[in-house]
Design an enzyme around this catalytic site. Structure first.
Site: not given
Lengths: 321, 321
Positions: B16, B218, B220, B251, B262
């Site tokens: 994704r 989450h 990065h 993003c 990520n």
């Protein structure tokens, strides 16, 4: 819960680490320009050359010219590496520009010792005894105990904490016998095997057994865990680290394709400064020096921070808004 | 001294995250091949598509074909993203293949909320209230509280722990009012501002205030601190992480050139497994999937472990010697 230091001292090894494995020769003038850019960032310790055989490390054939050429900055300790009496004599030619101190180095892995140092532990200790005598005869203090492959080895496999402690013990015993006053014990993850718990165990035991010596970590980021290992070191009170701008370098004898580099100095500085630990280094100046290093070395260096940039500009913009 | 979990669950978001920003369109068949390679590594949760407007995210115009095309593997929970009723309806078409659960998402930074979600906090909460009703009408449970920009923001600057807690509080209040049973609170370092102490403070406070919910991170790796931040999360007992194979993704609306990705799943797996924390994932299979991802995406991904390789072969060789 932690033993984070208030201030960390970083020894910048980018020039020495980076140039020794550059695929194409780097002009002397570019090496000097990078050294001078690095000394302007606030680093207090800067390793500028290797006085080694040009046959073994062709990238340092111009070590004498580089050391003669940089512009010394007040407050910066410039260091170099050497492995034999010839190297020491070359270094001593520059005793007005270099901080000249000796190391006692062994490997925690016998297999790595044979490959990298061409001798087993016993042979290396005998060689070090001679080496110490040569330094002492030249009036050079031997202040550093250095253990390579302290956390694992591509040739031997696991290196246990007991292996590492045995190596430090051998070095400290030799130091005591020869009257060397060791100031710091340097533990190197030469081939990128360490994990944070492993760092904690070894550093914890070294600090307990040798409470009067500072512990210094030399970490490679072979497998992406370098900065997490540095964090583990900080938590155990480690206040001295080697690092290389951009994550340059790597040991050409580690038997590993791509010669993965040291942890990136600018990422270590960001880690420290964001956690309130002083480094004395301007991270933005260091990032600029990293971009210069990429230009000089002719390749993209692995540091994520060189791509991402620091938070300084974002913070300034947010404050102005 | 630490609260390290015994087992960590990693939600693989490489497909994704990676495909939404691929510079050239990735053929559907390649997306499916990567998903199937990833499901064979032992990951238990795999985010396979975004049901978003093809105008906004052209890289996911083929989401329906991708979800129809992968080969479901027993024990793997396949998930997708959506942001509106149309997206939810598209996802529901695949309820035999996807685990369909809703999220309540807000940003801890108002400036990021306006840019990424097109609404301020109040507007977003109102939109989420409608969104929850739509999910409930479709019989879809809303189980996840998600806070974007929980540790800092390129537009607002600092995001304090109080900002993050206020965002979680707003989400949990809305969840309580609407009868949603939140299982996990996800904290996103959307723009790579976190440091380990910051992670500890925010996670510690979230765990204290909402002890019945799992915390998920989450992270990065914008500035090289991602894996150190993951370590800080592990120490605070976090047992759920999002990650992307190879460190893919980022993003596209974060206002940052290069859209840094990520944390790399394989580096997180190595970190955990080397410290004795189970992930259920075969790191070597995951590294192979990472190389496939590089081929499919047509670029070198930032993961150091993809270059360095795991320790498995070195250990086997050392044992055999």
């Amino acid at each position: 819960m932690t033993d984070l230091p208030r201030r960390v001292r970083i020894a910048e090894e980018g020039p020495r680490e980076g140039f020794q494995i550059a695929p194409t020769p780097v002009p002397t003038v570019d090496k000097i320009a990078l050294i001078d850019a690095l000394s302007a960032t606030g680093v207090s310790k800067l390793q500028v050359a290797s006085f080694v055989s040009p046959k073994r490390v062709p990238g340092w054939a111009d070590a004498d010219q580089v050391v003669a050429g940089f512009t010394p900055k007040a407050g910066v300790s410039y260091t170099a590496l050497w492995f034999n009496p010839q190297g020491l004599q070359r270094a001593l030619t520059f005793k007005d520009r270099l901080t000249i101190q000796g190391s006692i180095t062994v490997a925690a892995s016998e297999a790595f010792s044979l490959r990298n140092l061409n001798r087993d532990r016993a042979g290396q200790l005998a060689a070090m005894r001679e080496n110490i005598a040569e330094h002492q005869a030249a009036g050079v203090p031997v202040t550093r105990a250095s253990v390579q492959a302290a956390f694992g080895c591509n040739f031997q496999g696991e290196v246990t904490p007991a292996h590492a402690i045995s190596a430090v013990t051998d070095v400290m015993t030799l130091a005591a016998e020869t009257g060397c006053e060791i100031e710091r014990i340097s533990l190197a993850d030469t081939m990128g095997w360490a994990n944070p718990l492993h760092i904690e165990r070894v550093v914890g035991e070294v600090r307990s057994r040798w409470p009067d010596q500072a512990v210094s970590l030399h970490l490679h980021d072979t497998r992406g865990l370098g900065i997490a290992n540095a964090l583990a070191g900080l938590r155990m009170g480690v206040a001295e680290f080697d690092a290389a701008v951009g994550g340059a370098g790597g040991c050409p004898f580690a038997g590993h394709p791509g010669a993965p580099g040291n942890i990136a100095t600018e990422e270590l500085v960001l880690l420290c400064e964001e956690m309130g630990i002083e480094t004395g280094i301007d991270v933005d100046a260091l990032i600029a020096a990293g971009h210069l290093a990429e230009k000089v070395l002719g390749r993209t260096l692995p540091s994520a921070l060189l791509r991402g940039g620091s938070l300084t500009a974002f913070r300034a913009k947010a404050r102005a808004a």
